[in-house]
Scaffold this motif. Structure first.
Motif, short mmCIF file in Angstrom:
data_model
loop_
_atom_site.label_atom_id
_atom_site.label_comp_id
_atom_site.label_asym_id
_atom_site.label_seq_id
_atom_site.Cartn_x
_atom_site.Cartn_y
_atom_site.Cartn_z
N LEU A 153 0.81 -1.21 0.00
CA LEU A 153 0.00 0.00 0.00
C LEU A 153 0.85 1.27 0.00
O LEU A 153 0.32 2.36 -0.27
CB LEU A 153 -0.93 0.01 1.22
N ASN A 156 4.55 3.42 -4.07
CA ASN A 156 3.94 4.42 -4.95
C ASN A 156 4.12 4.08 -6.43
O ASN A 156 3.20 4.22 -7.23
CB ASN A 156 4.54 5.81 -4.66
N LEU A 159 1.73 1.24 -7.39
CA LEU A 159 0.33 1.68 -7.35
C LEU A 159 -0.02 2.53 -8.56
O LEU A 159 -1.09 2.38 -9.16
CB LEU A 159 0.06 2.45 -6.06
N TYR A 163 -2.42 0.45 -10.92
CA TYR A 163 -3.80 0.77 -10.55
C TYR A 163 -4.19 2.23 -10.80
O TYR A 163 -5.36 2.59 -10.62
CB TYR A 163 -4.03 0.45 -9.06
N ASP A 166 -2.16 6.56 -6.07
CA ASP A 166 -0.90 6.72 -5.35
C ASP A 166 -1.10 6.30 -3.89
O ASP A 166 -2.16 5.80 -3.52
CB ASP A 166 -0.37 8.16 -5.45
N THR A 167 -0.09 6.52 -3.09
CA THR A 167 -0.17 6.06 -1.70
C THR A 167 -1.22 6.82 -0.89
O THR A 167 -1.64 6.34 0.16
CB THR A 167 1.20 6.22 -1.01
N VAL A 170 -4.87 5.31 -2.68
CA VAL A 170 -5.06 3.87 -2.87
C VAL A 170 -6.26 3.33 -2.09
O VAL A 170 -6.93 2.38 -2.52
CB VAL A 170 -3.77 3.10 -2.46
N ARG A 188 -0.71 -8.88 -3.39
CA ARG A 188 -1.00 -8.34 -4.73
C ARG A 188 -2.36 -8.83 -5.24
O ARG A 188 -3.12 -8.06 -5.84
CB ARG A 188 0.11 -8.79 -5.70
N LEU A 191 -5.18 -6.92 -3.58
CA LEU A 191 -5.32 -5.59 -4.16
C LEU A 191 -5.93 -5.67 -5.56
O LEU A 191 -6.77 -4.84 -5.94
CB LEU A 191 -3.97 -4.89 -4.20
#
Length: 355
Positions: A153, A156, A159, A163, A166-167, A170, A188, A191
């Motif tokens: 998570l 950065n 992510l 996806y 960003d942090t 998220v 993973r 997520l």
């Protein structure tokens, strides 16, 4: 031509007859023993609901036997071991969470483990405010540990690449509600599943509604997180969403108390003080215009839809009603809002609420 039957052959006939009888009995006994080893019920009945066998990633056959023994899941461990070795299971152990049905035989159990036929985890994600809370929830239900989850998570680069978040944003990927996943899913994969659920929620219609409001998907999540902290009353969510959108359109600061509580790290505060409004944080919407950089809680589907379908009105102010109902009083002018706020403050004074 036929051969004569001599009386002296009678003993030999009796011998072969007896031999055939003994052989038949032995075969039947062997078949019976084979059935007993392969198919006789061997999984114990449980008085505490379904029994599960958890096999961790990388675990070997010895660990499987240890778990079966520790939790007393089998009636006869030796016959299970015979069948497992006969089926070459020790070399083919697969991780997962396996449902052991009461009365299951050795062959059915071993074949289920060989095929890796796991029972999925029915998991409900509860509302959360911070990454550690999310990681603890997931780690309590799945094999992935909270340290690995938190590391992911906070990655950065990953992510953003995988996806598009960003942090800080998220957490918008995780919608509270039901999920069904394999117990040994990696961080993973967890997520990925959340992102897939998020993608399914954001239908073309919802995306169009966000566009019509001048908001990105992430901004809808951020605003919904504030609305969710403001009220638990479903009807008020539409009104509060409309009030905040009116403020954004007018260029006013949101001045949302829940964002201050996030900034000071204390959601238990009942009374926001003027000193709180001075906190130096991008989440202080008394100091900074627009939406904060990320969500302050995980917004559920109902609140997201309330933001996407806000009530149309001219209110730009609202304040909790002093009756403790959870509803709010709304106002178009600051003077009217001050009257509502004074009534609420008097209520807190009467209850002795200082903070």
């Amino acid at each position: 031509m036929s051969f004569p039957k001599y009386p002296e052959n009678q003993p030999m006939r009796k011998f072969w007859l007896l031999f055939l009888i003994v052989l038949s009995v032995a075969v039947l006994a062997g078949l019976g023993a084979g059935w007993w080893v392969l198919r006789r019920p061997n999984v114990r009945e449980s008085a505490f609901g379904p029994a599960y066998l958890y096999i961790g990633t990388g675990a070997g056959y010895g660990a499987v036997l240890d778990s079966l023994r520790k939790y007393e899941l089998l009636r006869d461990e030796q016959t299970f071991d015979w069948v497992a070795r006969w089926r070459d299971y020790p070399a083919q152990v697969k991780p997962g969470r396996y449902l052991l049905r009461s009365g299951m035989g050795n062959l059915a159990l071993v074949d289920m483990l060989l095929r890796g036929e796991q029972d999925t985890v029915a998991f409900t994600l509860n509302a959360f405010k911070y990454k550690p809370q999310l990681a603890r929830q997931l780690a309590a239900a799945f094999e992935a540990d909270s340290v690995g989850l938190r590391r992911l998570l906070n990655d950065n680069a990953l992510l953003q690449r995988r996806y598009g978040v960003d942090t800080t944003t998220v957490l918008t990927l995780f919608l509270p509600g039901p999920y069904r996943l394999l117990w040994n899913s990696s961080a993973r994969q967890l997520l990925d599943s959340a992102a897939a659920t998020h993608q399914r929620f954001w239908t073309p219609e919802r995306r169009h509604r966000a566009d019509s409001l001048g908001l990105t998907i992430t901004q809808v999540h951020v605003l919904a997180s504030i609305v969710q902290r403001e009220t638990a009353q479903p009807t008020d969510k539409f009104l509060i969403a409309g009030a905040y959108l009116n403020r954004l359109r007018k260029g006013m600061r949101l001045q949302a108390d829940p964002t201050l509580l996030w900034a000071i790290g204390n959601f238990g505060v009942k009374r926001v003080l003027n000193a709180d409004k001075l906190v130096d944080s991008p989440y202080n919407t008394y100091k900074h215009k627009g939406l904060p950089p990320g969500p302050i809680t995980s917004a559920n589907r109902q609140t997201l839809d309330a933001v996407l379908r806000p009530a149309r009105h001219n209110y730009v102010f609202f304040c909790a009603r002093p009756d403790g109902s959870g509803f709010s009083d709304f106002a178009e002018t600051y003077a009217e809002h001050l009257r509502n706020a004074r009534r609420y403050q008097h209520r807190l004074d009467s209850l002795g609420v200082k903070r």
